[in-house]
Design a protein around this motif. Structure first.
Motif, PDB file in Angstrom:
ATOM      1  N   SER A  69       0.830  -1.206   0.000  1.00 11.20           N
ATOM      2  CA  SER A  69       0.000   0.000   0.000  1.00 11.20           C
ATOM      3  C   SER A  69       0.866   1.258   0.000  1.00 11.20           C
ATOM      4  CB  SER A  69      -0.923  -0.012   1.222  1.00 11.20           C
ATOM      5  OG  SER A  69      -1.686   1.171   1.295  1.00 11.20           O
ATOM      6  N   MET A  70       1.963   1.220   0.788  1.00 11.26           N
ATOM      7  CA  MET A  70       2.867   2.362   0.817  1.00 11.26           C
ATOM      8  C   MET A  70       3.514   2.575  -0.547  1.00 11.26           C
ATOM      9  SD  MET A  70       4.669   1.849   4.547  1.00 11.26           S
ATOM     10  CE  MET A  70       5.847   3.146   4.228  1.00 11.26           C
ATOM     11  N   GLU A  71       3.851   1.457  -1.236  1.00  8.53           N
ATOM     12  CA  GLU A  71       4.454   1.576  -2.561  1.00  8.53           C
ATOM     13  C   GLU A  71       3.473   2.194  -3.545  1.00  8.53           C
ATOM     14  OE1 GLU A  71       7.220   1.414  -5.572  1.00  8.53           O
ATOM     15  OE2 GLU A  71       7.469   1.140  -3.410  1.00  8.53           O
ATOM     16  N   VAL A  72       2.184   1.781  -3.431  1.00 10.19           N
ATOM     17  CA  VAL A  72       1.164   2.369  -4.299  1.00 10.19           C
ATOM     18  C   VAL A  72       1.033   3.860  -4.028  1.00 10.19           C
ATOM     19  CG1 VAL A  72      -1.304   2.407  -4.809  1.00 10.19           C
ATOM     20  CG2 VAL A  72      -0.118   0.222  -4.602  1.00 10.19           C
ATOM     21  N   HIS A  73       0.978   4.218  -2.734  1.00 11.37           N
ATOM     22  CA  HIS A  73       0.876   5.641  -2.371  1.00 11.37           C
ATOM     23  C   HIS A  73       2.106   6.407  -2.851  1.00 11.37           C
ATOM     24  CE1 HIS A  73      -2.848   5.206  -0.293  1.00 11.37           C
ATOM     25  NE2 HIS A  73      -2.365   4.417   0.671  1.00 11.37           N
ATOM     26  N   VAL A  77       2.019   9.480  -5.341  1.00  8.68           N
ATOM     27  CA  VAL A  77       2.596  10.778  -4.984  1.00  8.68           C
ATOM     28  C   VAL A  77       3.630  11.196  -6.021  1.00  8.68           C
ATOM     29  CG1 VAL A  77       4.027  11.973  -3.296  1.00  8.68           C
ATOM     30  CG2 VAL A  77       2.129  10.540  -2.520  1.00  8.68           C
ATOM     31  N   LYS A  78       4.471  10.235  -6.432  1.00  7.01           N
ATOM     32  CA  LYS A  78       5.491  10.542  -7.445  1.00  7.01           C
ATOM     33  C   LYS A  78       4.840  10.973  -8.752  1.00  7.01           C
ATOM     34  CE  LYS A  78       9.595   8.647  -9.715  1.00  7.01           C
ATOM     35  NZ  LYS A  78       9.183   9.052 -11.053  1.00  7.01           N
ATOM     36  N   THR A  79       3.756  10.261  -9.133  1.00  5.51           N
ATOM     37  CA  THR A  79       3.052  10.630 -10.360  1.00  5.51           C
ATOM     38  C   THR A  79       2.474  12.037 -10.256  1.00  5.51           C
ATOM     39  OG1 THR A  79       2.487   8.307 -10.750  1.00  5.51           O
ATOM     40  CG2 THR A  79       1.198   9.975 -11.926  1.00  5.51           C
ATOM     41  N   GLN A  80       1.881  12.342  -9.100  1.00  2.00           N
ATOM     42  CA  GLN A  80       1.312  13.673  -8.916  1.00  2.00           C
ATOM     43  C   GLN A  80       2.393  14.751  -8.926  1.00  2.00           C
ATOM     44  OE1 GLN A  80      -0.986  13.492  -5.322  1.00  2.00           O
ATOM     45  NE2 GLN A  80      -2.550  12.127  -6.185  1.00  2.00           N
ATOM     46  N   VAL A  81       3.537  14.439  -8.277  1.00  2.00           N
ATOM     47  CA  VAL A  81       4.643  15.406  -8.269  1.00  2.00           C
ATOM     48  C   VAL A  81       5.160  15.632  -9.688  1.00  2.00           C
ATOM     49  CG1 VAL A  81       7.019  15.773  -7.511  1.00  2.00           C
ATOM     50  CG2 VAL A  81       5.314  14.937  -5.892  1.00  2.00           C
TER      51      VAL A  81
END
Length: 393
Positions: A69-73, A77-81
């Motif tokens: 789940s942390m990897e997905v988040h 987050v990386k995609t949004q950044v």
């Protein structure tokens, strides 16, 4: 006397043997009880071990789930950044472009709030590109069809260098390769065999069907990279330049041509690249490139969706998107986007191609010939087009 003594001796021996038997039986019972107790403790120990193992397994499963789940988040987050960074970069380019296009007015003082509002209004407007070319034509119909040849794979691309005086035909079979076939002319291509062509071995393989040849240079999407474009000199087969296009390569450009992620195009204004952006609902994005340096000049987010699209092309700064059915049908142009904001998709009629029920996997406009070079399920096809002044459309 002796008999009595013998009897006494026998009784003593029997009594001693009986006592030993009793002691041995008692010892055996004792050992059996101890062994049973040990077995019971071992069973409890084994049960405890199993419970501990189950708890450790449950804990490890939970930890793995949390890590996943942390990897997905982290990915989200990386995609949004990355998306924010891309948008910031795009806004910076737009501001820089507008600043370069806006004449200096040193003698006029403008309040800061008014200047900011003017900048926002200017960013909302579509930027006009002028390169010394009177480009005021629009597509009004696709009037005829000529099947030139049937060669190569189902997927592919063929095109002609739009540079003045060039008659060479370039043939790309398949959706991934490192070789392009060069023919001296359309007649040579039509009458000859593929084995009679001049093969050009490229330094890196190409991917998709969105290649263009412009002034002796081949521009293409390098295979196995998300968004790297190469400019290769066809004469000496060396890489003249390369660039990474921010935000591109995350989705196929067209839903019906899933192997093409960057579709390059040439029109009267120069070199373009078309791609689909997931940040804008999968709508198509067009970017104007400098043909010499591959530098990004400007980017437009269009209103044309990539859903059910099979290909597209540029004419005079206007994007025309070709749509079809997933099972093959009659292709039609149902959406357009004019960077000059002269013509609009909602005011333009649907333009149908001549009756031929199949799929197009590439389509290249030739600004000199005023023709479309299309790859039609393995058929190399030429469409003639009707063009009129945008004021008449």
């Amino acid at each position: 006397m002796y008999t009595w003594m013998l009897t006494l001796l026998v009784l003593s021996l029997g009594l001693g043997h009986a006592q030993r038997s009793t002691q041995e039986a008692f010892m055996m019972q004792y050992f059996e009880r101890r062994i049973a107790q040990l077995e019971e403790r071992l069973i409890k120990c084994e049960q405890n071990t199993q419970r501990v193992d189950q708890k450790i397994y449950d804990l490890s499963t939970m930890v793995r789930g949390q890590l996943a789940s942390m990897e997905v988040h982290r990915t989200e987050v990386k995609t949004q950044v990355d998306s924010v960074a891309m948008r910031v970069e795009r806004v910076e380019r737009e501001v820089e472009y507008l600043e370069n296009k806006t004449p200096n007015q040193p003698h006029i003082e403008v309040e800061e709030a008014l200047m900011e509002q003017q900048m926002k209004d200017a960013q909302k407007k579509k930027v006009k590109i002028t390169q010394g070319t009177d480009c005021n034509i629009a597509l009004t119909g696709v009037k005829s069809l000529k099947i030139v040849k049937k060669a190569g794979d189902v997927y592919g691309s063929w095109l002609k260098d739009p540079t003045k005086g060039s008659a060479k035909i370039y043939f790309f079979s398949g959706n991934k390769n490192n070789t392009v076939l060069e023919f001296k002319s359309l007649k040579t291509f039509t009458e000859g065999r593929l084995t009679q062509a001049h093969p050009i071995q490229l330094p890196f393989p190409w991917q998709g069907t969105g290649h263009v040849v412009y002034n002796g240079f081949l521009y293409y999407h390098r295979a196995d990279t998300p968004n790297q474009m190469l400019k290769v000199h066809l004469l000496n087969r060396t890489v003249a330049d390369s660039m990474l296009l921010p935000g591109a390569g995350r989705l196929p450009t067209y839903a019906l041509t899933t192997h093409t992620f960057l579709d390059l195009a040439v029109d009267e204004l120069g070199l373009w690249v078309i791609y689909s952006d997931p940040e804008f609902g999968g709508n198509l994005v067009i970017t104007k490139l400098d043909k010499s340096s591959l530098a990004v000049e400007h980017t437009w987010d269009t209103t044309c969706t990539s859903r059910d699209a099979e290909t597209a092309f540029m004419i005079c700064g206007t994007l025309y998107v070709v749509y079809n059915s997933r099972y093959g049908g009659r292709s039609s142009i149902q959406c357009l986007y004019d960077i000059h904001d002269t013509i609009h998709s909602e005011e333009s009629p649907v333009l149908f191609f001549p009756k031929r029920y199949t799929n197009h996997y590439s389509m290249h406009y030739h600004p000199k010939d005023k023709q479309l070079y299309a790859w039609d399920d393995g058929y190399q096809t030429i469409y003639k087009v009707d063009l009129k002044s945008k004021a008449e459309v």
